[in-house]
Write an enzyme that holds these catalytic residues in place. Structure first.
Site, short mmCIF file in Angstrom:
data_model
loop_
_atom_site.label_atom_id
_atom_site.label_comp_id
_atom_site.label_asym_id
_atom_site.label_seq_id
_atom_site.Cartn_x
_atom_site.Cartn_y
_atom_site.Cartn_z
N HIS A 11 0.82 -1.21 0.00
CA HIS A 11 0.00 0.00 0.00
C HIS A 11 0.85 1.26 0.00
O HIS A 11 0.47 2.28 -0.56
CB HIS A 11 -0.96 -0.01 1.19
CG HIS A 11 -2.14 -0.92 1.00
ND1 HIS A 11 -3.43 -0.54 1.28
CD2 HIS A 11 -2.23 -2.20 0.54
CE1 HIS A 11 -4.26 -1.54 1.00
NE2 HIS A 11 -3.55 -2.56 0.56
N ASP A 13 -6.22 -17.91 1.90
CA ASP A 13 -5.78 -19.18 1.30
C ASP A 13 -6.41 -20.32 2.08
O ASP A 13 -6.14 -20.50 3.27
CB ASP A 13 -4.25 -19.26 1.33
CG ASP A 13 -3.70 -20.54 0.71
OD1 ASP A 13 -4.50 -21.42 0.34
OD2 ASP A 13 -2.47 -20.67 0.62
#
Length: 350
Positions: free
Chosen positions: A73, A249
């Site tokens: 970011h 995940d």
């Protein structure tokens, strides 16, 4: 040719091939960055950071993904200048980079600030930048969860300019966009399709909030999502606005590996922007290649991390080296002046 001579010849050839391959993969560095920038000024820098992160991740392994995300970011908005670490803005709190919607869920600022203090104590407060600390932290977050080891080019300086809310929204990839939009946006930052898929592989660790994927569940289920997986997600997020999180995940949520790509092939990606990488013909083969070859994924991921880590960096005399990552040095001077002025006023009035 005697056998021992032949063996030596083969060994020399293999060494030369290895060296040539290493040079071929060595990326050119932005002027001002170096692979051994702090070798003399702060030789223990990386060991200080790694040793402390080992303790941090032992207590909370989910911070590894959070800290990796801070680096992403930071670099995508105004370059890797540590601007995402800054409190406040140039025009009031509503225009802050840190409080822009995509950054509201960022965590780990306190870890970076603690490391800032430890490095200052060892090497002085005008030696290592917050942006370099953030880049090293991201690398160690990957390594300490099972990912590839790699060297981080260093020598970044910290920005003194606030990024705006609009700039943050415009530059950070959305979890809702299709692959076509993602590729177009990343191409503007000099990333190709392989880079895009490799970067997305960072989702092999970490969590996502329900609001970032529930539009795939409600009011109707996204047909590209496995039905059993969708049913399980509905238990975590019983409605579209549920305030909860779940692992990105499915197979190995706290291990940096290639299982994220296996998830995609089984229609078990959490975000639509992730699943679409396998649906879209332009990136499907890249996803498959990473799913079946973790070494290849690691290689391409390291390449793109080094590339990303050099985006619009400040070097040399540009910017500054912040003494505290959340505050510009100029702000500290201003605050000190105000405090000193107030104190003097108090003394005079006695």
């Amino acid at each position: 040719m005697p056998f021992h001579t032949l063996s030596v010849t083969i060994l020399v050839v293999l060494v030369l091939v290895h060296l040539h391959g290493t040079e071929a993969q060595q990326q050119p560095l932005v002027q001002g960055l170096s692979w051994n920038y702090y070798q003399k000024s702060c030789p223990k820098l990386e060991s200080i950071i790694k040793k402390q992160l080992e303790k941090v991740f032992k207590k909370d392994v989910t911070l590894a993904a959070a800290l990796l995300r801070v680096h992403f970011h930071d670099c995508f908005v105004q370059g890797c200048d540590g601007s995402v670490l800054l409190d406040g803005s140039a025009s009031g709190p509503v225009d802050s980079e840190k409080t822009a919607p995509p950054n509201l869920s960022l965590r780990g600022y306190d870890v970076i600030e603690d490391l800032r203090s430890r490095v200052n104590k060892e090497c002085g407060s005008n030696t290592v930048s917050c942006s370099d600390i953030t880049a090293i932290v991201a690398r160690d977050a990957i390594v300490l969860t099972g990912g590839p080891q790699y060297k981080v080019p260093l020598g970044r300086r910290d920005g003194v300019t606030f990024a705006t809310r609009n700039a943050t929204l415009a530059n950070l990839p959305s979890p809702f966009v299709p692959t076509g939009t993602l590729l177009t946006n990343l191409a503007l930052k000099n990333f190709d399709a392989t880079d895009a898929v490799a970067l997305s592989g960072a989702h092999t660790i970490g969590v996502a909030h329900c609001t970032s994927f529930t539009r795939r569940l409600y009011p109707t289920q996204d047909t590209t999502m496995d039905k059993t997986y969708a049913s399980n997600l509905k238990r975590v997020c019983p409605n579209a606005n549920t305030n909860a999180t779940t692992n990105m995940d499915l197979r190995s949520p706290n291990v940096f590996d290639n299982k994220y790509f296996v998830d995609l092939m089984n229609r078990q990606a959490l975000l639509i922007s992730d699943q679409d990488l396998y649906t879209d013909k332009r990136t499907r083969s890249i996803v498959t290649s990473f799913a079946v070859n973790q070494t290849l994924f690691f290689e391409k991921f390291v390449d793109v991390m080094v590339k990303m880590g050099q985006m619009e960096v400040l070097t040399g005399t540009q910017g500054e080296i912040r003494k505290k990552c959340s505050v510009r040095n100029s702000n500290e001077l201003l605050i000190s002046s105000v405090v000193e002025g107030d104190n003097m006023g108090s003394v005079e009035s006695l």
